[in-house]
Design a protein around this motif. Structure first.
Motif, PDB file in Angstrom:
ATOM      1  N   SER A 316      -3.931  17.894  -5.205  1.00 16.59           N
ATOM      2  CA  SER A 316      -4.014  17.360  -3.846  1.00 16.59           C
ATOM      3  C   SER A 316      -3.755  15.855  -3.849  1.00 16.59           C
ATOM      4  CB  SER A 316      -5.381  17.670  -3.230  1.00 16.59           C
ATOM      5  OG  SER A 316      -6.408  17.116  -4.022  1.00 16.59           O
ATOM      6  N   ILE A 317      -3.133  15.385  -2.777  1.00  8.29           N
ATOM      7  CA  ILE A 317      -2.787  13.958  -2.640  1.00  8.29           C
ATOM      8  C   ILE A 317      -3.297  13.508  -1.279  1.00  8.29           C
ATOM      9  CG2 ILE A 317      -0.907  12.269  -2.659  1.00  8.29           C
ATOM     10  CD1 ILE A 317       0.828  14.396  -4.042  1.00  8.29           C
ATOM     11  N   VAL A 318      -4.344  12.697  -1.263  1.00  5.25           N
ATOM     12  CA  VAL A 318      -5.048  12.403  -0.016  1.00  5.25           C
ATOM     13  C   VAL A 318      -5.122  10.906   0.241  1.00  5.25           C
ATOM     14  CG1 VAL A 318      -7.296  12.580   1.127  1.00  5.25           C
ATOM     15  CG2 VAL A 318      -6.431  14.515  -0.194  1.00  5.25           C
ATOM     16  N   LEU A 322      -6.359   2.308   4.117  1.00  7.45           N
ATOM     17  CA  LEU A 322      -5.205   1.558   4.620  1.00  7.45           C
ATOM     18  C   LEU A 322      -5.623   0.103   4.762  1.00  7.45           C
ATOM     19  CD1 LEU A 322      -3.744   3.687   7.566  1.00  7.45           C
ATOM     20  CD2 LEU A 322      -2.539   3.041   5.466  1.00  7.45           C
ATOM     21  N   LYS A 323      -4.771  -0.800   4.268  1.00  7.32           N
ATOM     22  CA  LYS A 323      -5.093  -2.220   4.418  1.00  7.32           C
ATOM     23  C   LYS A 323      -3.852  -2.961   4.885  1.00  7.32           C
ATOM     24  CE  LYS A 323      -6.932  -3.290   0.382  1.00  7.32           C
ATOM     25  NZ  LYS A 323      -7.659  -3.884  -0.736  1.00  7.32           N
ATOM     26  N   ALA A 324      -3.969  -3.596   6.063  1.00 12.16           N
ATOM     27  CA  ALA A 324      -2.826  -4.376   6.541  1.00 12.16           C
ATOM     28  C   ALA A 324      -3.227  -5.214   7.738  1.00 12.16           C
ATOM     29  CB  ALA A 324      -1.685  -3.449   6.945  1.00 12.16           C
ATOM     30  N   GLY A 325      -2.600  -6.334   7.893  1.00  5.17           N
ATOM     31  CA  GLY A 325      -2.748  -7.115   9.117  1.00  5.17           C
ATOM     32  C   GLY A 325      -3.797  -8.195   9.050  1.00  5.17           C
ATOM     33  N   VAL A 326      -3.486  -9.331   9.717  1.00  2.00           N
ATOM     34  CA  VAL A 326      -4.430 -10.446   9.771  1.00  2.00           C
ATOM     35  C   VAL A 326      -4.703 -10.879  11.214  1.00  2.00           C
ATOM     36  CG1 VAL A 326      -4.016 -11.409   7.477  1.00  2.00           C
ATOM     37  CG2 VAL A 326      -2.492 -12.031   9.349  1.00  2.00           C
ATOM     38  N   GLY A 327      -3.826 -10.536  12.136  1.00  2.56           N
ATOM     39  CA  GLY A 327      -4.046 -10.907  13.535  1.00  2.56           C
ATOM     40  C   GLY A 327      -3.089 -10.117  14.408  1.00  2.56           C
ATOM     41  N   PRO A 328      -3.432  -9.960  15.711  1.00  2.00           N
ATOM     42  CA  PRO A 328      -2.593  -9.136  16.584  1.00  2.00           C
ATOM     43  C   PRO A 328      -1.199  -9.724  16.834  1.00  2.00           C
ATOM     44  CG  PRO A 328      -4.375 -10.205  17.830  1.00  2.00           C
ATOM     45  CD  PRO A 328      -4.630 -10.482  16.378  1.00  2.00           C
ATOM     46  N   ASN A 329      -1.019 -11.014  16.594  1.00  2.01           N
ATOM     47  CA  ASN A 329       0.304 -11.613  16.846  1.00  2.01           C
ATOM     48  C   ASN A 329       0.995 -12.055  15.551  1.00  2.01           C
ATOM     49  OD1 ASN A 329      -1.491 -13.588  16.249  1.00  2.01           O
ATOM     50  ND2 ASN A 329      -0.909 -14.981  17.923  1.00  2.01           N
ATOM     51  N   VAL A 330       0.538 -11.460  14.410  1.00  2.00           N
ATOM     52  CA  VAL A 330       1.098 -11.848  13.115  1.00  2.00           C
ATOM     53  C   VAL A 330       1.697 -10.630  12.416  1.00  2.00           C
ATOM     54  CG1 VAL A 330       0.612 -12.858  10.854  1.00  2.00           C
ATOM     55  CG2 VAL A 330      -0.665 -13.647  12.875  1.00  2.00           C
ATOM     56  N   ILE A 331       2.945 -10.720  11.987  1.00  2.40           N
ATOM     57  CA  ILE A 331       3.511  -9.677  11.119  1.00  2.40           C
ATOM     58  C   ILE A 331       3.112 -10.036   9.690  1.00  2.40           C
ATOM     59  CG2 ILE A 331       5.616  -8.599  10.261  1.00  2.40           C
ATOM     60  CD1 ILE A 331       6.976  -9.429  12.898  1.00  2.40           C
ATOM     61  N   PRO A 332       2.380  -9.132   9.027  1.00  2.87           N
ATOM     62  CA  PRO A 332       1.943  -9.472   7.675  1.00  2.87           C
ATOM     63  C   PRO A 332       3.079  -9.287   6.680  1.00  2.87           C
ATOM     64  CG  PRO A 332       1.189  -7.276   8.224  1.00  2.87           C
ATOM     65  CD  PRO A 332       1.939  -7.790   9.436  1.00  2.87           C
ATOM     66  N   SER A 333       2.958  -9.930   5.515  1.00  4.01           N
ATOM     67  CA  SER A 333       4.012  -9.788   4.505  1.00  4.01           C
ATOM     68  C   SER A 333       3.751  -8.601   3.590  1.00  4.01           C
ATOM     69  CB  SER A 333       4.119 -11.078   3.679  1.00  4.01           C
ATOM     70  OG  SER A 333       2.884 -11.326   3.039  1.00  4.01           O
ATOM     71  N   VAL A 334       2.553  -8.032   3.689  1.00  4.08           N
ATOM     72  CA  VAL A 334       2.243  -6.912   2.796  1.00  4.08           C
ATOM     73  C   VAL A 334       1.298  -5.931   3.483  1.00  4.08           C
ATOM     74  CG1 VAL A 334       0.383  -8.214   1.642  1.00  4.08           C
ATOM     75  CG2 VAL A 334       1.427  -6.304   0.454  1.00  4.08           C
ATOM     76  N   ALA A 335       1.464  -4.671   3.171  1.00  5.10           N
ATOM     77  CA  ALA A 335       0.567  -3.624   3.672  1.00  5.10           C
ATOM     78  C   ALA A 335       0.398  -2.597   2.571  1.00  5.10           C
ATOM     79  CB  ALA A 335       1.160  -2.975   4.916  1.00  5.10           C
ATOM     80  N   GLU A 336      -0.817  -2.092   2.423  1.00  2.00           N
ATOM     81  CA  GLU A 336      -0.966  -1.108   1.341  1.00  2.00           C
ATOM     82  C   GLU A 336      -1.875   0.048   1.705  1.00  2.00           C
ATOM     83  OE1 GLU A 336      -2.483  -3.925  -1.776  1.00  2.00           O
ATOM     84  OE2 GLU A 336      -4.160  -2.489  -1.841  1.00  2.00           O
ATOM     85  N   ALA A 337      -1.629   1.177   1.040  1.00  2.00           N
ATOM     86  CA  ALA A 337      -2.414   2.395   1.237  1.00  2.00           C
ATOM     87  C   ALA A 337      -2.850   2.916  -0.126  1.00  2.00           C
ATOM     88  CB  ALA A 337      -1.574   3.453   1.939  1.00  2.00           C
ATOM     89  N   THR A 338      -4.087   3.425  -0.192  1.00  2.00           N
ATOM     90  CA  THR A 338      -4.596   4.005  -1.437  1.00  2.00           C
ATOM     91  C   THR A 338      -4.670   5.518  -1.290  1.00  2.00           C
ATOM     92  OG1 THR A 338      -5.898   2.020  -1.831  1.00  2.00           O
ATOM     93  CG2 THR A 338      -6.522   3.978  -3.076  1.00  2.00           C
ATOM     94  N   PHE A 339      -4.290   6.213  -2.342  1.00  6.89           N
ATOM     95  CA  PHE A 339      -4.326   7.688  -2.345  1.00  6.89           C
ATOM     96  C   PHE A 339      -5.228   8.185  -3.467  1.00  6.89           C
ATOM     97  CE2 PHE A 339      -0.975   9.160   0.569  1.00  6.89           C
ATOM     98  CZ  PHE A 339      -0.412   7.939   0.919  1.00  6.89           C
ATOM     99  N   ASP A 340      -6.013   9.208  -3.133  1.00  8.64           N
ATOM    100  CA  ASP A 340      -6.833   9.882  -4.138  1.00  8.64           C
ATOM    101  C   ASP A 340      -6.109  11.160  -4.529  1.00  8.64           C
ATOM    102  OD1 ASP A 340      -8.888  10.592  -5.787  1.00  8.64           O
ATOM    103  OD2 ASP A 340     -10.280  11.182  -4.183  1.00  8.64           O
ATOM    104  N   VAL A 341      -5.767  11.269  -5.787  1.00  4.83           N
ATOM    105  CA  VAL A 341      -5.103  12.475  -6.285  1.00  4.83           C
ATOM    106  C   VAL A 341      -6.106  13.270  -7.098  1.00  4.83           C
ATOM    107  CG1 VAL A 341      -3.308  13.348  -7.839  1.00  4.83           C
ATOM    108  CG2 VAL A 341      -2.852  11.332  -6.426  1.00  4.83           C
TER     109      VAL A 341
END
Ligand SMILES: [Zn+2]
Length: 472
Positions: A316-318, A322-341
């Motif tokens: 299973s891959i779950v 989710l981690k991303a964003g610093v403010g509602p009017n800012v496009i972040p340079s990085v976003a990441e997701a963690t998966f439990d396998v």
């Protein structure tokens, strides 16, 4: 507690001392043992060893006192002084390789306000022993202790050593003070042919035990991150390389990706045996899993109604973080997701990762395996070993008519490390109703164990241990 009188410990033949036989080892008056079993179980619960910080050495000190009072020497092994492991050994004649009886000494922490009683009071009420660790794992600890004490008192002659291991840090062990330390630094102290520990359990229905689950393998926890990178900037200026957009698309693909279904010896035997004792509709579904192409509709049924059974069908891959964003009017340079396998024991992980990369098909998104504290993978323990047969025999003797089911845990246990070293390891546990397992089980807000289930576990462990270890 009153000592148990030794049973027929001596008689002389050709100058040799003969010890209690296997037959004698099977004639214990279990009713008489109950007060002592209960006393040890309660005393162990009353030592607060919740981790962090653990303080498992306090539990070892108790065990040490009991063992030494009975003439059984112990050794303590500690990477950190407060989180020791304890080993005791009853010597056999060396004909066969040792049996390891293992239980962990730490417990998970408590939210006191959720408890109707003191979580470390080991209160006996309504036929239950209430307390953190009552069934995870101080019941196995007390059972293993009793097996050692009884075998010593009765002078049971052994074809193999019986090793007792009380290990720290099973619940939380970032520093590797428990099984990793014992396997890594002191393996000769615990090396064995067979091991018995937590991981299984029996089911009580309408007042009788109907199923006995023996854990023979487990899924392997693996984790990874998806990291998307792009150009940061003002939210008013849309960008094609927005990491949130790229990551979201990748998470949607990976999070709904279905690995191929694959049964192994354990899950095949489990499904077949479960089918044999289930009502017709359920039985048909379990049986369908054994066919060449199990219909997707049946797999969907499990995904909806029996998620535990769905999980054992495949890796299973779950997505879990989710981690991303610093403010509602800012496009972040990085976003990441963690998966439990949770991987099948023989999953080809590098191949799975490259398949996922192909599926994601986006150069902006990188898959990064998380490699800290990986549990080793190992083949399942065998279903045709003397130990497994002894567990089946024990079940037949104590619970006539009950079905023995080999199980694959979806979660991980310290048997992973033992199996990786070639020890055939089997998870057992006390008998329980489904309601008790759900509402008062391991790690629940409130934990409790029915008194008769504690005594049954001790007898179960004793019978199985004697079957493989007592001299024949
Ligand atoms: Zn446990």
């Amino acid at each position: 507690m009153p000592r148990v009188p030794p049973l027929a410990v001596s008689c002389v033949a050709a100058g040799t001392l003969l010890f209690a036989s296997l037959a004698q080892a099977q004639t214990i008056d279990w009713k008489k043992q109950q007060p002592e079993i209960l006393q040890h179980h309660r005393a162990l619960i009353q030592i607060d060893s919740s981790s962090p910080p653990g303080n498992e050495t306090k539990v070892d000190d108790y065990l040490k006192r009991i063992f030494e009072a009975e003439g059984i020497p112990v050794k303590m092994f500690a990477l950190q002084p407060a989180r020791a492991n304890l080993v005791a050994r009853l010597k056999g004649n060396g004909k066969k390789r040792p049996l390891l009886l293992m239980a962990h000494t730490d417990v998970v922490s408590v939210q006191r306000e959720k408890w109707p009683v003191d979580p470390f009071g080991a209160v006996v009420r309504d036929g239950y022993i209430w307390g953190r660790g009552a069934r995870d794992d101080k019941d196995k600890l007390a059972a293993n202790l009793m097996v050692m004490l009884l075998a010593k008192r009765m002078g049971v002659a052994l074809d193999r050593d019986i090793i007792f291991l009380a290990e720290s840090g099973e619940e939380a062990d970032p520093a590797g003070v428990g099984i990793a330390y014992m396997v890594g630094q002191h393996f000769d102290e615990i090396d064995a042919e067979f091991a018995l520990t937590e991981g299984g359990g029996a089911l009580i229905e309408n007042g009788r035990v109907t199923r006995v689950g023996i854990q023979t393998t487990e899924k392997a926890p693996r984790r990874f991150r998806l990291v998307a990178t792009g150009t940061s900037g003002h939210g008013s200026v849309p960008r094609l390389d927005n990491p949130l957009t790229h990551l979201s698309a990748a998470v949607a693909k990976v999070g709904t990706y279905i690995m191929p279904m694959r049964l192994n010896e354990t899950t095949r035997a489990y499904s077949g045996k479960l089918a044999a004792i289930s009502p017709p509709e359920d039985a048909a579904r379990y049986r369908a899993l054994l066919g060449p192409n199990p219909p997707q509709s049946i797999q969907n049924y499990f995904a909806q109604k029996e998620p535990e059974h769905y999980s054992v069908l495949r890796t299973s891959i779950v997505p879990t973080i989710l981690k991303a964003g610093v403010g509602p009017n800012v496009i972040p340079s990085v976003a990441e997701a963690t998966f439990d396998v949770r991987a099948l024991p023989d999953e080809d992980i590098p191949k799975m990762f490259s398949d996922l990369n192909r599926l994601i098909d986006d150069p902006e998104v990188k898959l990064e395996p998380i490699t800290a504290n990986l549990r080793p993978v190992a083949p399942a323990s065998r279903l045709d070993s003397d130990m497994y047969r002894a567990l089946e025999k024990t079940s037949a003797a104590m619970y006539p008519g009950a079905t023995v089911l080999p199980t694959m845990s979806t979660g991980a246990t310290d048997m992973a490390q033992l199996r990786a070293k070639g020890i055939q390891s089997y998870g057992i546990g006390p008998a329980s109703t489904e309601a008790d397992t759900i509402n008062y089980g391991a790690h629940s807000d409130v934990e409790r164990l029915a008194e008769p289930s504690l005594y049954g576990l001790v007898e179960f462990t004793w019978r199985a241990a004697m079957d493989v270890a007592a001299a024949k």
